[in-house]
Design a protein around this motif. Structure first.
Motif, PDB file in Angstrom:
ATOM      1  N   UNK A  38     -16.112  55.802 -23.235  1.00 24.82           N
ATOM      2  CA  UNK A  38     -16.123  55.586 -24.692  1.00 24.82           C
ATOM      3  C   UNK A  38     -15.205  56.574 -25.400  1.00 24.82           C
ATOM      4  N   UNK A  39     -15.261  57.833 -24.987  1.00 27.98           N
ATOM      5  CA  UNK A  39     -14.430  58.862 -25.602  1.00 27.98           C
ATOM      6  C   UNK A  39     -12.955  58.589 -25.351  1.00 27.98           C
ATOM      7  N   UNK A  40     -12.608  58.262 -24.108  1.00 26.92           N
ATOM      8  CA  UNK A  40     -11.213  58.021 -23.765  1.00 26.92           C
ATOM      9  C   UNK A  40     -10.660  56.782 -24.467  1.00 26.92           C
ATOM     10  N   UNK A  41     -11.504  55.785 -24.681  1.00 25.33           N
ATOM     11  CA  UNK A  41     -11.092  54.576 -25.397  1.00 25.33           C
ATOM     12  C   UNK A  41     -11.066  54.788 -26.912  1.00 25.33           C
ATOM     13  N   UNK A  42     -11.508  55.963 -27.354  1.00 27.02           N
ATOM     14  CA  UNK A  42     -11.609  56.289 -28.774  1.00 27.02           C
ATOM     15  C   UNK A  42     -12.429  55.218 -29.516  1.00 27.02           C
ATOM     16  N   UNK A  43     -13.544  54.867 -28.907  1.00 32.42           N
ATOM     17  CA  UNK A  43     -14.479  53.953 -29.546  1.00 32.42           C
ATOM     18  C   UNK A  43     -15.029  54.598 -30.813  1.00 32.42           C
ATOM     19  N   UNK A  44     -15.149  53.826 -31.871  1.00 33.18           N
ATOM     20  CA  UNK A  44     -15.670  54.349 -33.129  1.00 33.18           C
ATOM     21  C   UNK A  44     -17.065  53.813 -33.405  1.00 33.18           C
ATOM     22  N   UNK A  70     -14.164  62.367 -34.385  1.00 30.75           N
ATOM     23  CA  UNK A  70     -13.764  61.532 -33.244  1.00 30.75           C
ATOM     24  C   UNK A  70     -14.719  60.350 -33.073  1.00 30.75           C
ATOM     25  N   UNK A  71     -15.979  60.575 -33.353  1.00 26.65           N
ATOM     26  CA  UNK A  71     -16.992  59.565 -33.035  1.00 26.65           C
ATOM     27  C   UNK A  71     -17.130  58.470 -34.091  1.00 26.65           C
ATOM     28  N   UNK A  72     -16.718  58.734 -35.335  1.00 27.92           N
ATOM     29  CA  UNK A  72     -16.996  57.787 -36.418  1.00 27.92           C
ATOM     30  C   UNK A  72     -15.724  57.170 -36.980  1.00 27.92           C
ATOM     31  N   UNK A  73     -15.839  55.949 -37.455  1.00 28.89           N
ATOM     32  CA  UNK A  73     -14.706  55.234 -38.040  1.00 28.89           C
ATOM     33  C   UNK A  73     -14.207  55.912 -39.315  1.00 28.89           C
ATOM     34  N   UNK A  74     -15.115  56.238 -40.207  1.00 29.92           N
ATOM     35  CA  UNK A  74     -14.727  56.728 -41.516  1.00 29.92           C
ATOM     36  C   UNK A  74     -14.609  58.238 -41.566  1.00 29.92           C
ATOM     37  N   UNK A  75     -13.553  58.715 -42.189  1.00 22.13           N
ATOM     38  CA  UNK A  75     -13.395  60.147 -42.430  1.00 22.13           C
ATOM     39  C   UNK A  75     -12.829  60.323 -43.832  1.00 22.13           C
ATOM     40  N   UNK A  76     -13.462  61.196 -44.598  1.00 17.90           N
ATOM     41  CA  UNK A  76     -12.990  61.505 -45.944  1.00 17.90           C
ATOM     42  C   UNK A  76     -12.770  63.015 -46.012  1.00 17.90           C
ATOM     43  N   UNK A 108     -17.627  47.728 -43.050  1.00 17.04           N
ATOM     44  CA  UNK A 108     -18.220  46.413 -42.821  1.00 17.04           C
ATOM     45  C   UNK A 108     -17.252  45.494 -42.093  1.00 17.04           C
ATOM     46  N   UNK A 109     -15.957  45.619 -42.405  1.00 15.02           N
ATOM     47  CA  UNK A 109     -14.958  44.759 -41.754  1.00 15.02           C
ATOM     48  C   UNK A 109     -14.777  45.101 -40.280  1.00 15.02           C
ATOM     49  N   UNK A 110     -15.187  46.317 -39.886  1.00 13.02           N
ATOM     50  CA  UNK A 110     -15.077  46.739 -38.483  1.00 13.02           C
ATOM     51  C   UNK A 110     -16.431  46.728 -37.779  1.00 13.02           C
ATOM     52  N   UNK A 111     -17.437  46.190 -38.406  1.00 16.73           N
ATOM     53  CA  UNK A 111     -18.805  46.316 -37.887  1.00 16.73           C
ATOM     54  C   UNK A 111     -18.952  45.747 -36.479  1.00 16.73           C
ATOM     55  N   UNK A 133     -16.785  45.613 -34.015  1.00 19.03           N
ATOM     56  CA  UNK A 133     -16.179  46.439 -32.967  1.00 19.03           C
ATOM     57  C   UNK A 133     -16.763  47.846 -32.931  1.00 19.03           C
ATOM     58  N   UNK A 134     -17.401  48.272 -34.015  1.00 15.99           N
ATOM     59  CA  UNK A 134     -17.911  49.646 -34.088  1.00 15.99           C
ATOM     60  C   UNK A 134     -19.410  49.725 -33.812  1.00 15.99           C
ATOM     61  N   UNK A 135     -19.926  48.789 -33.044  1.00 14.86           N
ATOM     62  CA  UNK A 135     -21.356  48.790 -32.739  1.00 14.86           C
ATOM     63  C   UNK A 135     -21.648  49.415 -31.369  1.00 14.86           C
ATOM     64  N   UNK A 136     -20.668  50.154 -30.823  1.00 10.95           N
ATOM     65  CA  UNK A 136     -20.828  50.773 -29.510  1.00 10.95           C
ATOM     66  C   UNK A 136     -21.962  51.807 -29.568  1.00 10.95           C
ATOM     67  N   UNK A 137     -22.722  51.850 -28.481  1.00 11.83           N
ATOM     68  CA  UNK A 137     -23.723  52.905 -28.332  1.00 11.83           C
ATOM     69  C   UNK A 137     -23.024  54.067 -27.667  1.00 11.83           C
ATOM     70  N   UNK A 138     -22.680  55.079 -28.448  1.00 11.23           N
ATOM     71  CA  UNK A 138     -21.785  56.116 -27.964  1.00 11.23           C
ATOM     72  C   UNK A 138     -22.374  56.873 -26.798  1.00 11.23           C
ATOM     73  N   UNK A 139     -23.611  57.286 -26.921  1.00 12.31           N
ATOM     74  CA  UNK A 139     -24.259  57.975 -25.831  1.00 12.31           C
ATOM     75  C   UNK A 139     -24.997  56.964 -24.961  1.00 12.31           C
ATOM     76  N   UNK A 140     -24.734  57.037 -23.676  1.00 18.65           N
ATOM     77  CA  UNK A 140     -25.351  56.083 -22.745  1.00 18.65           C
ATOM     78  C   UNK A 140     -26.736  56.586 -22.362  1.00 18.65           C
ATOM     79  N   UNK A 141     -27.626  56.714 -23.353  1.00 18.34           N
ATOM     80  CA  UNK A 141     -28.955  57.248 -23.083  1.00 18.34           C
ATOM     81  C   UNK A 141     -29.933  56.122 -22.779  1.00 18.34           C
TER      82      UNK A 141
END
Length: 411
Positions: free
Chosen positions: A245-251, A303-309, A398-401, A403-411
């Protein structure tokens, strides 16, 4: 000296050490929980040391090594990675075991000569796919260049499915008695520190990291033995998934607001944005003060989230220095898949917002409008502009919802 050696299985012994004294990894990244240097001894017809430790922990390490060896000598020493936190003990090993054969690739020995001036005797140069028989067990080598140095490689023992992975699949933090993943009650801190380790140490080379992880996809991996962090003997798929997930830069769906403030006015803007995002239905919002939180922690969350301000005041007609440091780290790590918002303020001459916009043009980010620049403190129209920025961010998320539904931690 009392030795701490732990059997991984009937032919591998863990002989690593913890480092709770070093304040900064690579003299840059905070180590509040310390770090482990993992090394392993294979006991077969040939004895084989798999990696080493930082020189300042050599006394405890050598005690572990000698205890695990018993009356035997050391036949091979496999060097997966030459960064000095693993290799600085090599001259000492060579002095104690002068006939040991060093095993590495061509780049390995170039680096060893540059660092330590080691002579050309007793060495075995291996390439991609080469094997080394130790008796009942055989190692197969895979070159993993730029994950994260040019000479990086891993080795795999197919019978028991053991991957010696060097820095890949590692993380910050000491091993506080719990060396194995299944001994740790709450793995969340382990994932957090693996994430911070990856984004700051490996992140820049994510394309290469992903390519190298994919090279390992055909292996039947049942156990991962990295040089930092726990041994993954029960849940190797979890750290594999996290690193992928990290290497693919999943958001993930959410926003990190990173701000700096001298007298509180920029902070008030950050708080307003956080509230407006919540009103727009954004569930995951983090507001992080760049003057109080180390940039390595902030960049990991970004790195983990789509949005950054990003928000900062003008300082001496330029960008607030702590924010300048953060954006340099973001550039260095070559982040992708981000939606960016910008806000800032000035009192007599601008600079912060101008520099943030110029920086944004160099990044592969989607920049939102409005870019909000306020004189001194936010007032009526400024507050409405912040609300509009929050709304634009919420709509973008919302427009990326899907593709951005990845469960980042494989817990």
């Amino acid at each position: 000296m009392q030795s701490i050696c732990t059997k991984v299985n009937d032919w591998i012994t863990y002989i690593g050490v913890n480092d709770r004294l070093k304040p900064l990894f690579e003299n840059q990244w905070p180590l509040p929980g310390g770090v482990s240097y993992n090394a392993y001894l294979i006991t077969d017809e040939k004895t084989t040391l798999m990696d080493c430790v930082d020189m300042h922990e050599s006394e405890r390490f050598l005690s572990n090594l000698q205890s695990a060896l018993g009356e035997r000598t050391l036949d091979y020493y496999v060097i997966h990675h030459v960064e000095p936190d693993h290799s600085s003990t090599i001259p000492l090993i060579k002095s104690l075991y002068p006939n040991v054969t060093l095993v590495g690739n061509k780049k390995t020995f170039e680096f060893l000569e540059n660092f330590y001036g080691l002579k050309q005797d007793h060495r075995l140069v291996v390439g991609d796919g080469d094997t080394l028989s130790l008796g009942q067990h055989e190692l197969t080598f895979t070159l993993t260049a730029m994950t994260h140095w040019p000479e990086s490689m891993v080795s795999f023992e197919p019978h028991d499915g053991v991957l010696f992975s060097q820095d890949i699949f590692g993380g910050f933090g000491t091993l506080d008695g719990t060396i194995f993943d299944d001994e740790i009650g709450d793995l969340q801190p382990v994932y957090d520190e693996a994430c911070r380790y990856y984004t700051n140490i490996v992140g820049k080379y994510s394309k290469m990291a992903l390519r190298n992880i994919q090279k390992l996809a055909g292996l039947d991996i049942k156990m991962i033995l990295p040089v930092h962090g726990p041994v993954w003997r029960s849940y190797p798929e979890k750290i594999l998934k996290l690193y992928t997930n990290l290497a693919q830069q999943q958001s993930q769906n959410g926003v990190v607001i990173a701000f700096g403030s001298m007298y509180g006015n920029t902070e008030k803007m950050a708080d307003l944005l956080g509230r407006f995002l919540a009103e727009e239905g954004v569930k995951n919002v983090q507001i992080m003060d760049i003057t109080k939180t180390h940039a390595s922690l902030i960049s990991t969350e970004i790195w983990k989230y789509r949005g950054v301000i990003l928000g900062a005041p003008t300082y001496n007609n330029a960008l607030f220095l702590p924010m300048k440091h953060l954006v340099e780290i973001l550039s260095e790590n070559k982040m992708a898949n981000k939606t960016l918002g910008i806000f800032g303020n000035y009192s007599w001459s601008g600079g912060a917002v101008r520099e943030l916009k110029a920086w944004a043009e160099t990044q592969p980010f989607e920049l939102l409008e409005p870019v909000v620049e306020v004189r001194s403190a936010a007032k009526g129209e400024d507050i409405e502009a912040l609300r509009a920025l929050a709304k634009a961010m919420a709509e973008n998320l919302a427009s990326h919802a899907e593709t951005d539904n990845v469960k980042y931690y494989a817990v």
